[in-house]
Design a protein around this motif. Structure first.
Motif, PDB file in Angstrom:
ATOM      1  N   PHE A 128      82.886  51.420  22.529  1.00  0.00           N
ATOM      2  CA  PHE A 128      81.952  51.131  21.430  1.00  0.00           C
ATOM      3  C   PHE A 128      82.565  51.418  20.064  1.00  0.00           C
ATOM      4  CE2 PHE A 128      78.605  52.279  18.441  1.00  0.00           C
ATOM      5  CZ  PHE A 128      77.720  51.218  18.568  1.00  0.00           C
ATOM      6  N   TYR A 129      83.121  52.606  19.871  1.00  0.00           N
ATOM      7  CA  TYR A 129      83.570  53.035  18.545  1.00  0.00           C
ATOM      8  C   TYR A 129      84.961  52.480  18.250  1.00  0.00           C
ATOM      9  CZ  TYR A 129      79.598  56.223  18.238  1.00  0.00           C
ATOM     10  OH  TYR A 129      78.329  56.761  18.170  1.00  0.00           O
ATOM     11  N   ARG A 130      85.000  51.175  17.991  1.00  0.00           N
ATOM     12  CA  ARG A 130      86.251  50.514  17.667  1.00  0.00           C
ATOM     13  C   ARG A 130      85.963  49.348  16.734  1.00  0.00           C
ATOM     14  NH1 ARG A 130      89.035  47.853  22.646  1.00  0.00           N
ATOM     15  NH2 ARG A 130      88.289  49.653  23.824  1.00  0.00           N
ATOM     16  N   ASP A 131      87.022  48.765  16.216  1.00  0.00           N
ATOM     17  CA  ASP A 131      86.915  47.534  15.442  1.00  0.00           C
ATOM     18  C   ASP A 131      87.059  46.393  16.436  1.00  0.00           C
ATOM     19  OD1 ASP A 131      86.994  45.474  13.655  1.00  0.00           O
ATOM     20  OD2 ASP A 131      88.830  46.117  12.631  1.00  0.00           O
ATOM     21  N   SER A 179      75.727  36.831  18.168  1.00  0.00           N
ATOM     22  CA  SER A 179      76.830  37.672  18.618  1.00  0.00           C
ATOM     23  C   SER A 179      77.588  38.169  17.392  1.00  0.00           C
ATOM     24  CB  SER A 179      77.761  36.913  19.573  1.00  0.00           C
ATOM     25  OG  SER A 179      78.319  35.781  18.943  1.00  0.00           O
ATOM     26  N   HIS A 180      78.254  39.311  17.548  1.00  0.00           N
ATOM     27  CA  HIS A 180      78.936  39.969  16.438  1.00  0.00           C
ATOM     28  C   HIS A 180      80.269  40.549  16.900  1.00  0.00           C
ATOM     29  CE1 HIS A 180      75.108  40.117  14.205  1.00  0.00           C
ATOM     30  NE2 HIS A 180      74.543  40.868  15.134  1.00  0.00           N
ATOM     31  N   CYS A 181      81.192  40.699  15.975  1.00  0.00           N
ATOM     32  CA  CYS A 181      82.359  41.578  16.148  1.00  0.00           C
ATOM     33  C   CYS A 181      82.166  42.784  15.226  1.00  0.00           C
ATOM     34  CB  CYS A 181      83.660  40.862  15.786  1.00  0.00           C
ATOM     35  SG  CYS A 181      84.223  39.668  16.984  1.00  0.00           S
ATOM     36  N   PHE A 182      81.546  43.822  15.743  1.00  0.00           N
ATOM     37  CA  PHE A 182      81.278  45.004  14.930  1.00  0.00           C
ATOM     38  C   PHE A 182      82.561  45.770  14.622  1.00  0.00           C
ATOM     39  CE2 PHE A 182      76.946  44.447  16.544  1.00  0.00           C
ATOM     40  CZ  PHE A 182      76.196  44.794  15.431  1.00  0.00           C
ATOM     41  N   ASN A 183      82.488  46.558  13.563  1.00  0.00           N
ATOM     42  CA  ASN A 183      83.555  47.504  13.241  1.00  0.00           C
ATOM     43  C   ASN A 183      82.928  48.889  13.125  1.00  0.00           C
ATOM     44  OD1 ASN A 183      85.660  49.032  12.275  1.00  0.00           O
ATOM     45  ND2 ASN A 183      86.209  47.650  10.609  1.00  0.00           N
ATOM     46  N   HIS A 184      83.009  49.660  14.217  1.00  0.00           N
ATOM     47  CA  HIS A 184      82.391  50.982  14.289  1.00  0.00           C
ATOM     48  C   HIS A 184      83.415  52.098  14.076  1.00  0.00           C
ATOM     49  CE1 HIS A 184      78.640  49.314  15.878  1.00  0.00           C
ATOM     50  NE2 HIS A 184      79.283  48.730  16.852  1.00  0.00           N
TER      51      HIS A 184
END
Length: 358
Positions: A54-57, A13-18
């Motif tokens: 989707f496009y968030r930190d 699992s990840h906490c992406f920063n998009h």
């Protein structure tokens, strides 16, 4: 938790920063967009996130609600990513992983990213390995520096000391991205030959092939057949069970035929992908009859599914299932799940918890 009562473990699992502010490399936006487009292909339409989601930190709180309230996942392994030549925070930051594990200590472990090109990389391995919740390190086979793609396969001179440090530390696992190439890196950086060399040289380390079966299937299953310390991590691959079922059946069938069910790990890839559809898909999966007859693939039993969806992950992490079960019983996520079940609303609707407080 599965219908049978077996625990579900998400091995990535990840906490992406998009967000645009995180972009460092000229291809970073392309990477974000291709990640979104891949998810849209792999997920059922009902679980594709909106662009706003989707496009968030993504925050640790959002990740926790996503996996513990919107899916059957009971335990997860957070992977930070060492991609700071593409993204300012590495794309999935260590700091958010530490915060996530601190907030959910009985439900989480972590694989920490290491960049072998940093002067103190070996010291980092020993430092992070001393933390109880760190169970592995995460490597990538390519970097981008001074306008050039660089190979960082496991056999490179810069990487070998990292493996030596890992073997001398308290971590047991090295996870390596083996997938379709990103940005402009050559395909050869992502192939499997280096894994076999490393697995042979470091028999006491486990090597997890991340995205196993999505790319380089034949090389992967032969490596698993030859080396008992090579494991298949199904991040992204698991999602094909619903939207590319034939491809999934062939990938899983080859793994089962050559290596058996004991070294295959379910992984969701959240927050880029929603974890619930592949869990349901694998639990309900049956090997197509023609593949059983023509390719000699085995039937996938309930025991196999329980191993893939959680049992194998607990074993590689050194976790006793009953200990984990006892530790999470009655915690805040268990309580919230009970409340949702009372309303016949568990798992929660996809991405709906992003609009609620932790």
């Amino acid at each position: 938790m599965l219908e049978s009562g077996a625990l579900v473990v998400d091995s990535v699992s990840h906490c992406f920063n998009h967000t645009p502010d995180n972009h460092k490399h000229p291809h970073a936006q392309r990477w974000d967009d291709e990640t979104y487009e891949l998810g849209a292909k792999l997920l059922p339409d009902s679980h594709v996130p909106s662009e706003e989601v989707f496009y968030r930190d993504h925050s640790p709180e959002e990740l926790a609600r996503l996996i513990f309230l919107e899916s059957q996942i009971d335990y997860t392994v957070y992977h930070s990513l060492p991609l700071d030549d593409y993204f300012h925070d590495g794309y999935v930051s260590r700091e958010k992983g530490f915060e996530f594990c601190e907030q959910n200590p009985t439900r989480t472990s972590m694989y920490v990213d290491i960049n072998p090109l940093e002067d103190d990389a070996v010291e980092q391995v020993h430092h992070y390995a001393s933390k109880d919740f760190v169970k592995g390190i995460k490597l990538y086979p390519s970097r981008y520096q001074n306008g050039q793609d660089l190979s960082l396969q496991l056999t490179e001179d810069a990487v070998w000391p990292i493996l030596e440090a890992a073997a001398d530390s308290d971590v047991d696992t090295v996870a390596m991205h083996k997938f379709i190439p990103f940005a402009t890196a050559p395909v050869r950086y992502f192939r499997m030959a280096d894994v076999e060399d490393a697995a042979l040289s470091f028999p006491d380390l486990n090597f997890e092939i991340i995205h196993a079966g999505f790319s380089f299937l034949e090389e992967t299953v032969f490596a698993m057949a030859s080396h008992e310390n090579v494991w298949a991590n199904l991040e992204n691959t698991a999602c094909m069970v619903n939207t590319r079922p034939r491809k999934f059946a062939e990938s899983l069938g080859e793994m089962l035929y050559w290596a058996g069910p004991d070294r295959i790990l379910f992984a969701s890839g959240a927050t880029a992908l929603h974890p619930q559809p592949p869990i349901e898909g694998i639990w309900n999966f049956e090997m197509p009859e023609d593949l059983r007859m023509n390719q000699d693939y085995p039937e996938v039993t309930q025991e196999d599914k329980e191993k893939i969806l959680g049992g194998n992950a607990l074993r590689i992490l050194g976790k006793d299932p009953e200990d984990v079960r006892n530790q999470i019983e009655g915690d805040k996520w268990d309580q919230k799940r009970r409340e949702l079940r009372e309303d016949d609303a568990f798992p929660a609707d996809p991405w709906s918890t992003y609009d609620t407080d932790a």
